[in-house]
Design a protein around this motif. Structure first.
Motif, PDB file in Angstrom:
ATOM      1  N   ASP A  63       8.597   3.972   8.479  1.00  0.00           N
ATOM      2  CA  ASP A  63       8.459   5.720   8.168  1.00  0.00           C
ATOM      3  C   ASP A  63       6.675   5.506   9.001  1.00  0.00           C
ATOM      4  N   PRO A  64       6.617   6.263   9.525  1.00  0.00           N
ATOM      5  CA  PRO A  64       4.901   6.039  10.363  1.00  0.00           C
ATOM      6  C   PRO A  64       3.899   6.450   9.258  1.00  0.00           C
ATOM      7  N   GLU A  65       4.356   7.203   8.941  1.00  0.00           N
ATOM      8  CA  GLU A  65       3.219   7.651   7.126  1.00  0.00           C
ATOM      9  C   GLU A  65       2.897   6.564   6.531  1.00  0.00           C
ATOM     10  N   ARG A  66       3.756   5.590   6.356  1.00  0.00           N
ATOM     11  CA  ARG A  66       3.165   4.198   5.208  1.00  0.00           C
ATOM     12  C   ARG A  66       2.728   2.860   5.792  1.00  0.00           C
ATOM     13  N   PHE A  67       2.364   3.191   7.833  1.00  0.00           N
ATOM     14  CA  PHE A  67       2.030   1.788   7.998  1.00  0.00           C
ATOM     15  C   PHE A  67       1.010   1.602   7.671  1.00  0.00           C
ATOM     16  N   GLY A  68      -0.131   2.073   7.638  1.00  0.00           N
ATOM     17  CA  GLY A  68      -1.447   1.353   7.375  1.00  0.00           C
ATOM     18  C   GLY A  68      -1.627   1.241   5.398  1.00  0.00           C
ATOM     19  N   ASN A  69      -0.340   1.867   4.802  1.00  0.00           N
ATOM     20  CA  ASN A  69      -0.491   2.406   2.864  1.00  0.00           C
ATOM     21  C   ASN A  69      -1.025   0.287   2.709  1.00  0.00           C
ATOM     22  N   PHE A  70      -0.716  -0.580   3.486  1.00  0.00           N
ATOM     23  CA  PHE A  70      -1.012  -2.266   2.913  1.00  0.00           C
ATOM     24  C   PHE A  70      -2.866  -2.515   2.917  1.00  0.00           C
ATOM     25  N   PHE A  71      -2.757  -1.776   4.145  1.00  0.00           N
ATOM     26  CA  PHE A  71      -4.219  -2.055   4.307  1.00  0.00           C
ATOM     27  C   PHE A  71      -5.316  -1.178   3.260  1.00  0.00           C
ATOM     28  N   GLN A  72      -4.841  -0.346   2.999  1.00  0.00           N
ATOM     29  CA  GLN A  72      -5.580   0.930   2.674  1.00  0.00           C
ATOM     30  C   GLN A  72      -5.680   0.839   1.087  1.00  0.00           C
ATOM     31  N   HIS A  73      -4.868  -0.011   0.579  1.00  0.00           N
ATOM     32  CA  HIS A  73      -4.439  -0.028  -0.560  1.00  0.00           C
ATOM     33  C   HIS A  73      -5.224  -1.494  -1.057  1.00  0.00           C
ATOM     34  N   MET A  74      -5.228  -2.001   0.051  1.00  0.00           N
ATOM     35  CA  MET A  74      -6.386  -3.994  -0.293  1.00  0.00           C
ATOM     36  C   MET A  74      -7.750  -3.713  -0.160  1.00  0.00           C
ATOM     37  N   ILE A  75      -7.809  -2.618   0.027  1.00  0.00           N
ATOM     38  CA  ILE A  75      -9.800  -2.429   0.563  1.00  0.00           C
ATOM     39  C   ILE A  75      -9.516  -1.128  -0.961  1.00  0.00           C
ATOM     40  N   ASP A  76      -8.869  -0.189  -1.157  1.00  0.00           N
ATOM     41  CA  ASP A  76      -9.428   0.432  -2.199  1.00  0.00           C
ATOM     42  C   ASP A  76      -9.877  -0.129  -3.643  1.00  0.00           C
TER      43      ASP A  76
END
Length: 199
Positions: A186-199
């Motif tokens: 899913d292209p919408e989830r590509f950045g999820n890991f990096f985002q939730h590690m920052i949040d």
């Protein structure tokens, strides 16, 4: 150099057939997609300069390393290492695959240079410092059986640096995203890991 480093790190590699098979299947899917794109002439100039058959060989292996270090990296062509702490932090398969696709893109773009023995040794030493580690259940069923050791931990999103430039990282994001999406995630989830590690 890659083989020598793997020998240093081998004691920390988790020999679990089910997990190894899972990582290999995911990795092979990324590689197959990269091969298809290569046949279409896709990639930066750095990718096209030399023979690249080795990038798609059966020799490329994906390993789970017993360590609390939040990291994943490749030695360029034969081995990719996913540390258990990173696997446990991933909330979905998409997040794990995004990291793996990004790391493979460093190979595809030829960012992994020679003369990196010092970095490899530092990574091996950190992982081996963990000892056996304690077995943990995987986060969600898809990661069942993952384990975490006790090596040096890194802050959220702070991966061990392998000498890549900002341009290298941007290219790895671009091509990693294409491998990830064209392989069916899913292209919408590509950045999820990096985002939730920052949040």
């Amino acid at each position: 150099q890659s083989t020598e480093f793997h020998g240093q790190l081998e004691k920390a590699v988790i020999e679990d057939p089910q997990l190894a098979n899972y990582l290999q299947k995911v990795g092979d899917r990324i590689i197959d997609t990269a091969r298809e794109l290569d046949e279409q002439g896709y990639g930066p100039e750095s990718h096209k300069q030399e023979d690249d058959d080795w990038m798609y060989s059966d020799a490329m292996k994906f390993h789970l390393v017993n360590s609390k270090t939040l990291n994943a990296f490749t030695t360029g062509g034969e081995h990719m290492y996913i540390y258990t702490q990173l696997m446990l932090e991933c909330e979905t398969e998409d997040e794990l695959v995004a990291v793996m696709a990004h790391e493979y893109a460093h190979i595809y773009c030829r960012h992994v240079h020679k003369g990196m023995q010092a970095q490899y040794l530092a990574l091996a030493t950190a992982a081996l410092g963990a000892g056996a580690g304690a077995a943990l259940g995987g986060k969600d069923n898809w990661a069942e059986g993952a384990a975490a050791g006790g090596a040096v931990g890194y802050g959220a999103g702070a991966f061990v640096k392998m000498g890549f430039t900002r341009k290298d990282e941007e290219e790895a994001d671009k091509y990693g995203f294409d491998f990830y999406t064209r392989a069916g995630w899913d292209p919408e989830r590509f950045g999820n890991f990096f985002q939730h590690m920052i949040d």
